[in-house]
Design a protein around this motif. Structure first.
Motif, PDB file in Angstrom:
ATOM      1  N   ASN A 128     -89.477  -5.174 -91.582  1.00 14.82           N
ATOM      2  CA  ASN A 128     -88.075  -5.000 -92.105  1.00 14.82           C
ATOM      3  C   ASN A 128     -88.027  -5.350 -93.542  1.00 14.82           C
ATOM      4  O   ASN A 128     -89.024  -5.925 -94.304  1.00 14.82           O
ATOM      5  N   ALA A 129     -86.930  -4.480 -94.220  1.00 10.42           N
ATOM      6  CA  ALA A 129     -86.689  -4.935 -95.460  1.00 10.42           C
ATOM      7  C   ALA A 129     -86.039  -6.168 -95.558  1.00 10.42           C
ATOM      8  O   ALA A 129     -85.619  -6.495 -94.593  1.00 10.42           O
ATOM      9  N   ASP A 130     -86.278  -6.931 -96.726  1.00  9.89           N
ATOM     10  CA  ASP A 130     -85.623  -8.237 -96.885  1.00  9.89           C
ATOM     11  C   ASP A 130     -84.142  -8.465 -96.684  1.00  9.89           C
ATOM     12  O   ASP A 130     -83.943  -9.337 -96.113  1.00  9.89           O
ATOM     13  N   SER A 131     -83.403  -7.372 -96.965  1.00 15.95           N
ATOM     14  CA  SER A 131     -82.039  -7.145 -96.990  1.00 15.95           C
ATOM     15  C   SER A 131     -81.599  -7.504 -95.585  1.00 15.95           C
ATOM     16  O   SER A 131     -80.248  -7.805 -95.406  1.00 15.95           O
ATOM     17  N   VAL A 132     -82.419  -6.922 -94.697  1.00 11.82           N
ATOM     18  CA  VAL A 132     -81.905  -7.092 -93.189  1.00 11.82           C
ATOM     19  C   VAL A 132     -82.647  -8.086 -92.108  1.00 11.82           C
ATOM     20  O   VAL A 132     -82.341  -7.874 -91.032  1.00 11.82           O
ATOM     21  N   LYS A 133     -83.495  -8.616 -92.674  1.00 14.52           N
ATOM     22  CA  LYS A 133     -84.376  -9.647 -91.978  1.00 14.52           C
ATOM     23  C   LYS A 133     -83.386 -10.805 -91.190  1.00 14.52           C
ATOM     24  O   LYS A 133     -82.546 -11.093 -91.812  1.00 14.52           O
ATOM     25  N   GLY A 134     -83.608 -10.686 -89.913  1.00 14.50           N
ATOM     26  CA  GLY A 134     -82.664 -11.777 -89.069  1.00 14.50           C
ATOM     27  C   GLY A 134     -81.633 -11.099 -88.708  1.00 14.50           C
ATOM     28  O   GLY A 134     -80.911 -11.814 -87.903  1.00 14.50           O
TER      29      GLY A 134
END
Length: 124
Positions: A59-65
């Protein structure tokens, strides 16, 4: 391989959407699959990816979680579940298939087939 993405639309901030991408031609189960997006005036960026063999995900950091990719090889489909959407998630979302590349950064290697994109608009 032809890829057909769907499921985009208009949603309020904090809401959810589920994108689908159905493949035809080729052997779907042998491809790494990814989702990318391109916001107005910006370059296309990586969002998430899932490997063909063991389901490893990136996942890209911007969409994690918030975003989750999954695949159903029996249906030749890959999905992107997007929760807690933000206005900055507004973009055209593209699914892509990759003839497997190897190494720890395979998800960043070039993809071989692209869908037509589906527009996601998140209002504030």
């Amino acid at each position: 391989v032809q890829l057909q993405a769907s499921g985009g639309g208009l949603v309020q901030a904090g809401g959810s959407l589920r994108l689908s991408c159905v493949a035809s031609g080729g052997t779907f189960s042998s491809y790494n699959m990814g989702w990318f997006r391109q916001a107005p005036g910006k370059e296309r960026e990586f969002v998430v990816a899932i490997s063909w063999s063991n389901g490893i995900k990136y996942n890209a950091d911007s969409v994690k979680g918030r975003f989750t990719i999954s695949r159903d090889n029996a249906k030749n489909a890959v999905f992107l579940q997007m929760n807690s959407l933000k206005p900055e998630d507004t973009a055209v979302y593209y699914c892509a298939a990759q003839i497997p590349k190897y190494g720890s950064n395979w998800h960043q290697a070039p993809y071989d087939y692209w869908g037509q994109g589906t527009l996601v608009t998140v209002s504030s």
